[in-house]
Write a protein that holds these residues in place. Structure first.
Motif, PDB file in Angstrom:
ATOM      1  N   GLN A 156       0.863  -1.179   0.000  1.00  0.00           N
ATOM      2  CA  GLN A 156       0.000   0.000   0.000  1.00  0.00           C
ATOM      3  C   GLN A 156       0.897   1.226   0.000  1.00  0.00           C
ATOM      4  N   GLU A 157       0.446   2.268  -0.688  1.00  0.00           N
ATOM      5  CA  GLU A 157       1.265   3.463  -0.815  1.00  0.00           C
ATOM      6  C   GLU A 157       0.407   4.713  -0.656  1.00  0.00           C
ATOM      7  N   THR A 170      -4.565   2.333   7.459  1.00  0.00           N
ATOM      8  CA  THR A 170      -5.910   2.919   7.440  1.00  0.00           C
ATOM      9  C   THR A 170      -6.075   3.917   8.580  1.00  0.00           C
ATOM     10  N   GLY A 190      -3.783   7.473  -2.626  1.00  0.00           N
ATOM     11  CA  GLY A 190      -3.228   6.168  -2.298  1.00  0.00           C
ATOM     12  C   GLY A 190      -3.580   5.115  -3.317  1.00  0.00           C
ATOM     13  N   ASN A 191      -2.817   4.053  -3.304  1.00  0.00           N
ATOM     14  CA  ASN A 191      -3.113   2.902  -4.142  1.00  0.00           C
ATOM     15  C   ASN A 191      -2.544   1.660  -3.490  1.00  0.00           C
ATOM     16  N   GLN A 192      -2.989   0.526  -3.948  1.00  0.00           N
ATOM     17  CA  GLN A 192      -2.471  -0.735  -3.431  1.00  0.00           C
ATOM     18  C   GLN A 192      -2.242  -1.678  -4.599  1.00  0.00           C
ATOM     19  N   ALA A 243      -5.579  -4.048   2.457  1.00  0.00           N
ATOM     20  CA  ALA A 243      -5.396  -4.683   1.152  1.00  0.00           C
ATOM     21  C   ALA A 243      -5.950  -6.089   1.140  1.00  0.00           C
ATOM     22  N   VAL A 252      -6.683   3.466  -1.556  1.00  0.00           N
ATOM     23  CA  VAL A 252      -6.525   2.844  -0.243  1.00  0.00           C
ATOM     24  C   VAL A 252      -7.648   3.337   0.658  1.00  0.00           C
TER      25      VAL A 252
END
Length: 328
Positions: free
Chosen positions: A149-150, A174, A189-191, A306, A302
């Protein structure tokens, strides 16, 4: 698991050409195979055009050649119709189109020269391949599948210490994201689930040292980046399976070195004069200022923990590892 079959490119091309020639053959057995596959008004589409497109299709098997050739032919017909209409409207004389054609021509010719330079590069020895395998345990012997996760956070340098402290105290990413929202920090964010070879090679060593639940912070142009390792699982690759990918990478690395050396010599032997606003070329950007951890390709926002890592291929994909190694 079914075995994957690999066909030499020469044999594949021959099979494709044979299939296309048969498809283009006239009705009488005594007639010679025609090189014309179709006629579009007054223009012809040839077997050679079809073969050129087919040879650029990766993974095409001989038994797929005939069906693929017919699909390619239909696309070429559509293309020819569009070209004819464009010429009728004199679009081929449009300055923007002419400029694009010239740019593509220059690119093709320059690429041909670069390819010619690289043709003489020697393949790496068994010892060199074995040495690279040993020197890159994160890619091979200790290879892992990472669930990452970023967060990309907009922040000022004086806010970094506070953010790091909150990240260390947070029980999950989170929870840290909730803190950012509550304090009006802008972030995205993205995962993603990535195998070792799908990560940027420059970042892999740092990520491979992380344990599940660890996070790492790095500076970014607009603030800071937080990379969180949700989980990982081991999936090592032995030297035998890694050999093709390593050989391809080392060959391409040598080609790049030869090309750079050649271009440097060409520059030194040529007269290059910068004019106008380019008379004083700007200094190259300092590579050392780049973030230590390169951003992941965005996959999803995110918002929740995840999902479980998706299953990865049981073997090492040479195309993926070459891409992860920095090959284009």
């Amino acid at each position: 698991m079914a075995k994957r079959l690999f066909y030499p490119r020469a044999s594949l091309v021959a099979a494709v050409a044979a299939a296309v020639l048969l498809a283009a053959c006239g009705g009488d057995k005594g007639d010679k195979a025609s090189q014309t596959a179709a006629k579009v008004n007054k223009e012809e589409i040839t077997v050679h055009q079809i073969n050129f497109v087919l040879q650029r299709q990766p993974g095409l098997k001989p038994e797929q050649a005939e069906a693929a050739s017919r699909q390619v032919l239909e696309r070429l017909i559509d293309q020819e119709l569009a070209v004819q209409k464009a010429q009728e409207q004199k679009l081929d004389r449009d300055p923007r189109v002419v400029q694009q054609i010239e740019a593509a021509k220059r690119e093709i010719i320059a690429r041909a020269y670069v390819d010619r330079i690289g043709e003489g590069v020697a393949k790496p020895s068994n010892e060199e391949i074995a040495k690279y395998y040993v020197e890159k345990p994160a890619l091979f012997k200790d290879r892992r599948i990472y669930s990452l996760q970023e967060l990309q956070i907009e922040a000022k340098p004086e806010q970094f210490d506070t953010l790091r402290a909150k990240l260390s105290a947070a029980k999950s990413l989170t929870e840290f994201a909730d803190f950012l929202k509550a304090n009006d920090f802008r972030f995205s964010g993205n995962q993603a689930v990535r195998s070792a070879e799908q990560l940027p090679l420059a970042s892999l060593d740092a990520i491979s040292k992380m344990k599940d639940g660890d996070s790492v912070v790095s500076a970014s142009p607009n603030g800071m980046t937080v990379l969180f390792l949700v989980g990982s699982r081991s999936q090592p690759v032995d030297e035998t399976r890694a050999r093709p990918a390593i050989e391809a990478f080392l060959v391409n690395q040598r080609k790049a070195e030869v090309v750079q050396k050649d271009l440097k010599a060409l520059r030194e032997g040529s007269k290059i004069e910068y004019v106008g606003k380019f008379a004083q070329p700007a200094a190259a950007a300092d590579a050392a200022s780049a973030p230590a951890i390169q951003p992941l390709p965005a996959t999803s926002e995110v918002a929740t923990p995840a999902a479980a890592p998706a299953p990865a291929a049981s073997g090492l994909d040479p195309a993926s590892i070459s891409k992860g190694m920095g090959l284009k």
